[in-house]
Design an enzyme around this catalytic site. Structure first.
Site, mmCIF file in Angstrom:
data_model
loop_
_atom_site.group_PDB
_atom_site.id
_atom_site.type_symbol
_atom_site.label_atom_id
_atom_site.label_comp_id
_atom_site.label_asym_id
_atom_site.label_seq_id
_atom_site.Cartn_x
_atom_site.Cartn_y
_atom_site.Cartn_z
ATOM 1 N N HIS A 56 0.831 -1.216 0.000
ATOM 2 C CA HIS A 56 0.000 0.000 0.000
ATOM 3 C C HIS A 56 0.860 1.257 0.000
ATOM 4 C CE1 HIS A 56 -3.801 2.074 1.852
ATOM 5 N NE2 HIS A 56 -3.127 2.912 1.088
ATOM 6 N N ARG A 60 2.495 8.921 -6.062
ATOM 7 C CA ARG A 60 2.067 10.267 -6.507
ATOM 8 C C ARG A 60 2.300 10.617 -7.969
ATOM 9 N NH1 ARG A 60 -1.211 10.542 -2.323
ATOM 10 N NH2 ARG A 60 -0.333 11.323 -0.378
ATOM 11 N N ASP A 265 1.043 2.345 3.783
ATOM 12 C CA ASP A 265 0.183 3.456 3.359
ATOM 13 C C ASP A 265 1.046 4.721 3.237
ATOM 14 O OD1 ASP A 265 -1.908 5.038 2.572
ATOM 15 O OD2 ASP A 265 -2.920 5.049 4.526
ATOM 16 N N HIS A 269 3.055 14.090 1.712
ATOM 17 C CA HIS A 269 2.603 15.441 1.342
ATOM 18 C C HIS A 269 3.729 16.372 1.770
ATOM 19 C CE1 HIS A 269 -1.531 14.135 0.572
ATOM 20 N NE2 HIS A 269 -1.477 13.432 1.695
#
Ligand code: NCD
Ligand code: ZN
Ligand code: ZN
Ligand code: ZN
Length: 396
Positions: A56, A60, A265, A269
């Protein structure tokens, strides 16, 4: 060109045994002693694991390559001992058409580790799902998260579980039970369900009697809502950090075999975005998961055998990855060498991911990644990176 690893320790039925490993043309050729190799590395009794498979991640690309990309993300994977990752569809454009999947396939060729792709859902793309080739699973978002891909239409849900042999879900809280109810009520042809980033006790309770696969993420294992005050936007993710009792349910789920995989996960950002008044959801994790788990093994929260099962063997089996997940003759030479006693210091300054931060900044952990081998090529060794070439995984 052959590569020989001497004085490794590998897990065999829960016990560490000494072994030498010979690698030829990207595959494991021999386990046990070998007579000669073009290059020999003395592993000095460090522990050799199958390369970790991170089922996972959000690399991007395309669309958000200011946050992460296949090059930086796969280098972060090398540092974290991850030799294969599965990329999520919430990119721009989202991976909901065959054309978008093919575009992503071309971009991913620059990866330093191996990779596979999820295919996303929309209310209108069931024909595209049927045309998509060699995908890890279909991913369905039933709650709002990064990327606005929520498709909580029951007809789509029914169609997908009827068609796709494996469907992965972003489902939080009561939504987990909703999916299970639909699954049991309608035709699913023996197809399977995979629940991403399970974070709370009520979710574990819904899943414990089901035969659905359960994934947990390091941030829910090693952080709780008590950390949010300190981390502020850097502690914001979906599902959100939960209570100590929820965290305890995840560890208990690992002990009892309810949890099937641990995956990062990895959702980077930028620092700027995370500092803003509306920080986007998600934290990076691909280069820190293994040291965190090795550290937890010292306090008996799980064993090395659990780590190998949850991060290598099970992902390979659940996603039917050919030649991966085990140290065995004929298997791909994707290998991770660890030193369980050597310390790892996590610091924003040394994060390889393009985002340049970690929610575990400042932490010192017992356990380190010493070397990562991808397709028989050394990609990372004691802090240094070397050129490797990742390949797309073949799903059986
Ligand atoms: C993920 C992201 O940023 O892509 N964010 C997150 O908080 N987990 C999306 C997701 O996995 O839900
Ligand atoms: Zn999610
Ligand atoms: Zn299970
Ligand atoms: Zn995610």
């Amino acid at each position: 060109m052959t590569l020989g690893l001497t004085n490794c320790r590998i897990l065999n039925k829960g016990k560490l045994v000494s072994a030498d490993v010979l690698i030829e043309e990207g595959k494991i050729k021999k386990i046990g002693t070998f007579s000669a190799a073009d290059r020999v590395i003395d592993c000095k009794n460090s522990i050799l694991l199958p390369g970790l498979i991170d089922s996972h991640v959000h690399m991007r690309e395309p669309g958000f390559d200011y946050k992460e990309g296949f090059v930086t993300g796969s280098n972060a994977a090398l540092k974290g001992g991850v030799t294969t990752f599965l990329d999520m569809p919430n990119t721009k454009p989202p991976t909901v058409t065959v054309a978008a999947l093919e575009e992503k396939r071309i971009l991913a060729k620059k990866c330093a580790v191996n990779y596979g792709f999820y295919f996303g859902t929309s209310v209108t793309n069931i024909e595209e799902i049927k045309k998509a080739k060699n995908i890890a699973a279909v991913k369905m978002y039933l709650n709002e998260t990064t990327g606005n891909m929520k498709t909580d239409n029951v007809d789509v849900l029914k169609a997908v579980i009827n068609y796709s042999r494996l469907t992965a879900f972003h489902a939080e809280g009561k939504t987990v039970q909703t999916v299970l109810d639909v699954y049991h009520k309608y035709r699913h042809n023996g197809n399977k369900l995979y629940f991403c980033h399970i974070a709370r006790k009520i979710e574990i309770d819904a899943l414990k009697k089901s035969d659905a696969y359960v994934e947990v993420a390091p941030h829910h294992l090693f952080l709780t809502e008590n950390d949010v005050k300190r981390l502020k936007g850097f502690g914001s993710m979906k599902p959100p950090l939960a209570k100590k009792s929820d965290q305890a349910a995840l560890w208990d789920g690992i002990k009892r075999g309810i949890v099937d995989t641990i995956a990062t996960d990895h959702a980077p950002h930028t620092i700027e975005e995370k500092k803003s008044s509306v920080p986007p959801y998600g934290v990076p994790g691909i280069e820190t998961m293994l040291p965190l788990l090795l550290d937890a093994a010292h306090t008996q929260k799980l064993t090395l055998t659990d780590i190998q099962r949850l991060c290598c063997e099970n992902p390979a089996q659940i996603f039917r990855m050919k030649g991966k997940g085990h140290i065995a003759v004929g298997y791909d030479a994707d290998l991770t060498l660890i030193d369980p006693k050597k310390k790892t210091r996590i610091s924003n300054e040394t994060i390889v991911s393009k985002c340049g931060w970690s929610p575990w900044h400042g932490k010192v952990l017992k356990g380190s990644v010493e070397m990562t081998i991808v397709n028989g090529m050394i990609g990372y060794k004691e802090g240094q990176f070397f050129k490797t070439q990742g390949r797309e995984v073949m799903f059986e």
